[in-house]
Design a protein around this motif. Structure first.
Motif, short mmCIF file in Angstrom:
data_model
loop_
_atom_site.label_atom_id
_atom_site.label_comp_id
_atom_site.label_asym_id
_atom_site.label_seq_id
_atom_site.Cartn_x
_atom_site.Cartn_y
_atom_site.Cartn_z
N LEU A 42 0.88 -1.14 -0.18
CA LEU A 42 -0.09 0.03 0.04
C LEU A 42 0.83 1.33 -0.13
O LEU A 42 0.43 2.28 -0.56
N ASN A 43 2.09 1.08 0.74
CA ASN A 43 2.92 2.36 0.78
C ASN A 43 3.44 2.55 -0.57
O ASN A 43 3.46 3.86 -1.23
N GLU A 44 3.89 1.55 -1.34
CA GLU A 44 4.56 1.91 -2.41
C GLU A 44 3.56 2.08 -3.79
O GLU A 44 3.87 2.93 -4.73
N ILE A 45 2.20 1.97 -3.39
CA ILE A 45 1.28 1.90 -4.50
C ILE A 45 0.40 3.45 -4.48
O ILE A 45 0.29 4.19 -5.39
N PHE A 46 0.30 3.73 -3.27
CA PHE A 46 -0.45 5.10 -2.96
C PHE A 46 0.54 6.23 -2.65
O PHE A 46 -0.06 7.24 -2.37
N TRP A 47 1.61 5.94 -2.00
CA TRP A 47 2.59 7.12 -1.63
C TRP A 47 3.79 6.57 -1.89
O TRP A 47 4.98 6.52 -1.25
N PRO A 48 4.09 6.45 -3.31
CA PRO A 48 5.57 6.21 -3.86
C PRO A 48 6.46 7.18 -3.51
O PRO A 48 7.69 6.67 -3.58
N ASP A 49 6.13 8.43 -3.60
CA ASP A 49 7.13 9.58 -3.43
C ASP A 49 7.45 10.14 -2.03
O ASP A 49 8.16 10.85 -2.02
N LYS A 50 6.83 9.22 -1.13
CA LYS A 50 6.89 9.58 0.32
C LYS A 50 7.94 8.71 0.98
O LYS A 50 8.11 7.57 0.68
N SER A 51 8.60 9.15 2.14
CA SER A 51 9.53 8.34 2.79
C SER A 51 8.80 7.24 3.51
O SER A 51 7.55 7.41 3.57
N GLU A 52 9.44 6.37 3.88
CA GLU A 52 8.72 5.44 4.83
C GLU A 52 8.06 5.82 5.78
O GLU A 52 6.81 5.28 6.04
N ASP A 53 8.61 6.73 6.69
CA ASP A 53 7.95 7.11 7.91
C ASP A 53 6.51 8.03 7.37
O ASP A 53 5.67 7.90 8.00
N LYS A 54 6.69 8.78 6.31
CA LYS A 54 5.70 9.70 5.93
C LYS A 54 4.54 8.89 5.53
O LYS A 54 3.61 9.03 5.71
N ALA A 55 5.00 7.68 4.67
CA ALA A 55 4.10 6.87 4.00
C ALA A 55 3.43 6.12 5.17
O ALA A 55 1.99 6.19 4.94
N LYS A 56 3.95 5.60 6.05
CA LYS A 56 3.19 4.90 7.26
C LYS A 56 2.38 5.70 7.91
O LYS A 56 1.31 5.45 8.32
N ASN A 57 2.39 6.94 8.04
CA ASN A 57 1.85 7.96 8.81
C ASN A 57 0.44 8.26 7.97
O ASN A 57 -0.80 8.03 8.55
N LEU A 58 0.55 8.55 6.60
CA LEU A 58 -0.50 8.81 5.78
C LEU A 58 -1.46 7.50 5.68
O LEU A 58 -2.68 7.77 5.56
N LYS A 59 -0.86 6.40 5.65
CA LYS A 59 -1.62 5.20 5.44
C LYS A 59 -2.38 4.83 6.77
O LYS A 59 -3.62 4.73 6.67
N GLY A 60 -1.58 5.52 7.83
CA GLY A 60 -2.59 5.03 9.20
C GLY A 60 -3.81 6.12 9.27
O GLY A 60 -4.80 5.65 9.53
N VAL A 61 -3.68 7.46 8.78
CA VAL A 61 -4.77 8.14 8.81
C VAL A 61 -5.75 7.59 7.80
O VAL A 61 -6.98 7.65 8.23
#
Length: 871
Positions: free
Chosen positions: A682-701
């Motif tokens: 999900l991180n790589e598909i929906f937030w590919p341009d974000k760092s791992e921590d940033k993608a994790k936070n956005l995914k959580g929200v």
């Protein structure tokens, strides 16, 4: 006691499956590359993040590689040393139209090894690759194909041990990936070896040779699917006759017609048509042909039924496309479906068997070009009964012929009757003897393809079998043991129209690309045309059991899980049966008149309003308007994405674009054998341009917002088990058309009553344009277009004409040029005395046909009305 015996039997069966499965041939993993959006490119991480193996002294990375996309650059392999964050990579670069280069680098610092190759030796070819890195000396050796190169890399403090992070394809911000495939992956060092067969067929988990999960992959394409599912790669239509042969040297499937040569180039996956340089001197009736291994020319011949003194054989020079007359030889009777073979070792063309003048033949004939005649070859030994529709294959040394199956009888007289044979004969071409290897009775009445393929080990034969007496039949590939006749069904089936005695099925094998080709020729004698289809299957072909190995293995972890699964199946089956009979009962109450009547929809429609989409969208709208009841706890993803909560309120507005796409992606991956979506995916598909921590936070929200939105419904949950997200739906409480469709299709694939209302609403995610859903949309369309056409004759024979029209409209919305659907539309309207709509549906069809094909539809409405079956 009986129950105990049953449990023991079940355990024994599972043990057999588990012990047999490790012999599955390696298949491989294909990587989506630069030609697809970044989020759809493939990333494969070896091993588990919780446990990374430690490698001592050295590391060897070995695999087979195939580059399938030229004109690009990208990363093949990555190795990251977490001790100092140094990253090493193997890349591929297309230099120009002649050469390519592989490079082994320390990323962002220095190149260690560079190897140049000619493109022809790389593109679409399987190459063995081995990368050796010595931790003590820093020396590296790269082997690709037959080339070897050495380099030196800098390793901090020259460690004797390293715990690297290994991956293939896309990695974090390194998104350039060539389209490539890997097989037989092996990672080893001192005292330890990991081998990956890459024989998965679905999912994101990668298993080692012991069956343990040792890695994950995002956006995989498992090559084993290409060894099970036939792919249609070319279609040719011509009049009135056609013949085909596979030319191994030229890597072409060549089709001769009366005025042109049609070619399918298997390497380039390209079709073309070339007119002859002069007129074809043989009048083709059956399209029989062969490739002369001595001169490389394509020969066309007719063995009978031409006027006396007619030219019966001619040769086509494939370089100049000039025809040259060869001879006028013919046999006394026609020989339909005889076998033909060019004997390379004796430079002669041979034929066996056939049918004509109400008799079956068992003669071996060879063409004598010097004398221009067909000579009969004499053999001793076992009697090979007269037959046609048999199959032939030569041994690799050319000393034997194998002949399998067919239809005939001992006397050769058709009036006595016919037998469907399941036998195998070996013909010794040196000693001129015939030996019956085995003859097994079989209930199936099927004939084989014209050619068989001998396996590499010489122990088995590959052959296609089908029921030629059924017009709308299917083709099935089998592997047959030469020793004892044991059969194994391989791959899925191929649809085939067997409506004419001159329709043919041919099986070829390409030893260069390791591919099977099935060429079908469907002849329509009434309208004087033939349609040829080319299907492709990767070798080695596999069975359904091998395709489903890991799903079976997971289900067999314990007897209690099996019993629980059995209970669930019984419950689901009972529920499906109840739904089936409930809907049938409702249908009977309405006197077999469905709630959708096409003539009311099209009553005042104008032909000038457009095309099929105008008419069919009105049909879908009418179906939607018929639903008067309040819709509660319902999720629709066919047609326009819509969700109703527990009180029947439309809450689609709660799903923003990001939220909607996340929900749909998880939903689509939660049915059948799919187990959901990994968190990192999900991180790589929906937030590919974000760092791992940033993608994790956005995914959580986003996940939190999704849970809140789904709380509006009953019977649905978003699950997260060990980092894998999935949607769970209690179908007796919450309705989801996709879940319902999948369950019905899996358990009752012929239950049109349940599937049709779902598909009438529209195409899957009709209003969503994201490439993320393209493969799901295509799979859905494939299911619809494979199932519904089969129902048309059934309901038409039951006089359920309005229901037939419903099916036709669903088909035509997806395939506007489907002539079978047009035929049943026209005849259903005729039987309903609705000639206004009959005229409109025909008019919209021919307009669409002209737009798409650039020519007029070849059949008038009168021809359709007088036809007794689809044209």
């Amino acid at each position: 006691m009986i129950e105990c015996t049953r449990n023991k039997s079940m355990v024994i069966v599972l043990i057999i499956i588990l012990f047999a499965s490790p012999y599955l041939c390696a298949q491989g993993l294909r990587f989506y590359g630069n030609k697809v959006p970044i989020e759809q490119r493939t990333s494969y991480k070896l091993f588990n993040e919780e446990f990374l193996p430690v490698f001592s002294d050295y590391i060897d990375i070995e695999f087979s590689l195939r580059i399938s996309q030229s004109g690009t650059f990208g990363y093949l392999f990555h190795m990251v040393n977490p001790a100092n964050n140094d990253a090493y990579s193997l890349t591929y670069s297309y230099v120009n139209d002649k050469t390519s280069v592989f490079k082994f680098n320390t990323e962002g610092k220095v190149n260690h090894i560079s190897m140049n190759f000619l493109n022809d030796s790389v593109i679409s070819q399987w190459l063995p690759v081995k990368l050796h890195i010595d931790f003590e000396t820093g020396g590296s050796v790269l082997t690709i194909g037959t080339k070897v190169a050495k380099g030196v890399i800098r390793l901090a403090n020259r460690p004797q041990k390293i715990q690297p992070i290994l991956s293939f394809g896309r990695r974090e911000y390194l998104v350039d990936v060539p389209a490539f495939s890997i097989q037989k992956l092996k990672i080893s060092s001192k005292g330890q070896t990991y081998f990956f067969k890459l024989n998965e067929s679905i999912g994101h988990e990668v298993h080692d040779s012991n069956g343990d999960i040792q890695g994950t992959v995002v956006n995989p394409y498992w090559l084993i699917n290409d060894s099970y599912h036939w792919t249609k790669v070319a279609t040719f239509v011509t009049s009135p006759c056609m013949g085909s042969k596979f030319n191994v040297k030229r890597q072409e499937i060549e089709f001769i017609t009366s005025d042109s040569l049609f070619i399918y180039q298997v390497n380039a996956k390209h079709s073309l048509k070339k007119p002859y340089a002069n007129s074809m001197p043989v009048h083709m009736l059956l399209g029989t042909s062969f490739i002369n291994g001595a001169d490389g020319k394509l020969y066309a011949y007719e063995i009978n039924n031409l006027p006396i003194n007619s030219l019966t054989m001619a040769a086509l020079d494939l370089s100049t496309l000039l025809w040259q007359p060869v001879g006028r030889a013919f046999t006394k009777v026609q020989l339909h479906h005889h076998n033909g073979l060019w004997d390379n070792h004796r430079n002669r063309y041979m034929v066996f068997g056939g049918f004509g003048s109400r008799s079956y033949s068992n003669k071996f004939l060879t063409y004598n070009q010097i004398s221009d005649r067909w000579d009969t070859l004499q053999f001793k030994g076992d009697k090979l009964t007269p037959r046609f529709f048999s199959s032939m294959a030569p041994s690799k040394q050319g000393n034997y012929l194998y002949i399998y199956g067919g239809v005939g009888n001992e006397s050769g007289d058709q009036s006595i009757g016919q037998n469907y044979y399941n036998d195998l004969y070996r013909i010794d071409l040196e000693r001129h003897t015939i030996k019956l290897l085995w003859n097994h009775p079989i209930d199936e009445k099927r004939v084989p393809s014209e050619q068989m393929i001998l396996s590499d080990d010489g122990k088995s034969l590959y052959v296609i079998r089908y029921a030629q007496y059924i017009k709308y039949t299917s083709l099935q590939l089998y592997r047959i043991s030469i020793a004892d006749g044991k059969m194994e069904q391989l791959g899925d089936s191929i649809p085939f129209v067997s409506g004419s005695i001159v329709s043919t099925v041919s099986l070829y094998y390409n030893p260069i690309l390791k591919e099977f080709y099935c060429v079908t020729q469907e002849v329509n004698e009434d309208d004087n045309w033939v349609k040829a289809n080319v299907y492709e299957l990767s070798a080695p072909p596999v069975s359904r059991a091998k395709m489903e190995y890991y799903s079976v293995k997971n289900k067999s972890s314990g007897l209690s899980r099996i019993l629980l699964l059995g209970i669930c199946i019984v419950i689901s089956g009972s529920l499906g049966v109840w739904i089936f009979f409930y809907r049938r009962k409702r249908q009977r109450r309405k006197n077999d008149v469905p709630d959708f009547v096409p003539d009311k929809i099209y009553h005042k429609a104008s032909i000038d309003e457009g095309n099929h989409e105008v008419l069919l969208n009105k049909a879908s709208l009418q179906v939607a308007m018929k639903r008067k009841e309040k819709e509660c706890n319902r999720i629709y993803i066919y047609g326009i994405f819509t969700i109703y909560n527990r009180s029947g309120r439309d809450i689609t507005y709660l799903f923003s674009k990001k939220l909607k796409y996340l929900f749909l992606y998880i939903l689509l991956n939660s049915t059948g054998r799919e187990k959901g979506v990994h968190s990192y995916a999900l991180n790589e598909i929906f937030w590919p341009d974000k760092s791992e921590d940033k993608a994790k936070n956005l995914k959580g929200v986003t996940i939190s917002n999704l849970r809140k939105a789904l709380m509006e419904l009953d019977g649905i949950k978003l699950l997260n088990e060990k980092g894998v997200f999935s949607i769970m739906i209690k179908e007796d409480i919450c309705f989801c058309d996709y879940f319902s469709m999948y369950a019905s299709w899996t358990n009752h694939p012929q239950s049109c009553d349940i599937l049709l209302p779902i598909w009438e609403r529209g195409k899957l995610l009709e209003s969503e344009e994201s490439l993320l859903f393209d493969k799901y949309k295509q799979n859905s369309e494939n299911i619809i277009l494979s199932l519904l056409p089969k129902d048309l004759p059934t309901y038409y024979q039951q006089n359920a004409y309005s229901y037939v029209l419903r099916i036709c409209f669903v088909i035509l919305k997806r395939d506007p040029l489907n002539e079978q659907a047009l035929y049943y539309c026209v005849h259903s309207y005729k039987n309903l005395n609705d000639f206004e709509n009959l005229s409109k549906i025909y008019s919209t069809f021919i307009i669409e046909y002209r737009k798409s094909m650039g020519e007029d539809f070849p059949h008038t409405i009168e021809e359709l009305l007088h036809a007794k079956e689809p044209i």
